[in-house]
Design a protein around this motif. Structure first.
Motif, PDB file in Angstrom:
ATOM      1  N   UNK A 103       0.846  -1.192   0.000  1.00  0.00           N
ATOM      2  CA  UNK A 103       0.000   0.000   0.000  1.00  0.00           C
ATOM      3  C   UNK A 103       0.882   1.243   0.000  1.00  0.00           C
ATOM      4  N   UNK A 104       1.932   1.240   0.816  1.00  0.00           N
ATOM      5  CA  UNK A 104       2.855   2.377   0.871  1.00  0.00           C
ATOM      6  C   UNK A 104       3.511   2.603  -0.491  1.00  0.00           C
ATOM      7  N   UNK A 105       3.883   1.537  -1.159  1.00  0.00           N
ATOM      8  CA  UNK A 105       4.508   1.637  -2.478  1.00  0.00           C
ATOM      9  C   UNK A 105       3.543   2.235  -3.506  1.00  0.00           C
ATOM     10  N   UNK A 106       2.302   1.764  -3.516  1.00  0.00           N
ATOM     11  CA  UNK A 106       1.292   2.308  -4.438  1.00  0.00           C
ATOM     12  C   UNK A 106       1.009   3.770  -4.135  1.00  0.00           C
ATOM     13  N   UNK A 107       0.930   4.106  -2.846  1.00  0.00           N
ATOM     14  CA  UNK A 107       0.676   5.498  -2.452  1.00  0.00           C
ATOM     15  C   UNK A 107       1.817   6.401  -2.907  1.00  0.00           C
TER      16      UNK A 107
END
Length: 187
Positions: A103-107
């Motif tokens: 999720x952090x990577x996509x954000x």
């Protein structure tokens, strides 16, 4: 202390910009005698109200979900700048989650994206990861809906989470606001 600043700064920025945005929208409403249909739909999209108080069992995931709502609303309104602010807050919060690195990577990709289409592509992966984590955690109150738009991402299709049964499409925005359907309910 450094961690506190990294988490608090995006939150303060988001609240400040949200407050400024509310003042601007109120001024516009006061200056217009009538409302046109497109303006009313855009206004409704900014206030995605849940059918009941939604509470995810994992408090840290619940906090990230609040920013996810902000991101979804920004994309629904085709507001790339606001999407970057929400994504920044998601990135900071999701680093604290078990299984939140994706999720952090996509954000981070949404924050770095140069246009709304690239943001929406990264949002698809982020949404799929959020759906998995929310289902794993479960809810202690309310219901969430997994929505699907078959036309999103050049007709590849994409999912997102909503607190309302009413479709407000973050992938196509104003072009096709109501395109999609509820595929699943998370209770």
């Amino acid at each position: 202390m450094k961690h506190l600043i990294r988490v608090a700064l995006p939150l303060v920025a988001a609240f400040t910009l949200a407050a400024c945005g509310n003042q601007n929208s109120e001024s516009k409403e006061e200056s217009q005698e009538g409302h046109d249909h497109a303006a009313m739909e855009k206004e409704q999209a900014t206030t995605q109200q849940p059918t009941g108080p939604v509470k995810i069992k994992d408090d840290r995931l619940n906090a990230v979900y609040q920013h996810y709502i902000h991101l979804t609303t920004a994309l629904t309104n085709s507001d790339a700048a606001e999407a970057k602010i929400a994504a920044n807050a998601i990135e900071a919060g999701s680093k604290e989650l078990d299984g939140g690195s994706s999720i952090a990577s996509s954000a981070a990709k949404i924050t770095a994206a140069s246009n709304i289409d690239a943001q929406r592509t990264a949002y698809s992966k982020l949404s799929n990861d959020m759906i998995a984590l929310v289902k794993k955690s479960g809810l202690s109150g309310g219901e969430l809906y997994v929505d699907f738009c078959p036309m999103a991402l050049n007709e590849k299709g994409a999912n997102w989470i909503s607190a309302s049964k009413e479709i407000r499409n973050p992938y196509l925005g104003e072009k096709m606001m109501k395109c999609g359907e509820v595929k699943d309910t998370i209770k």
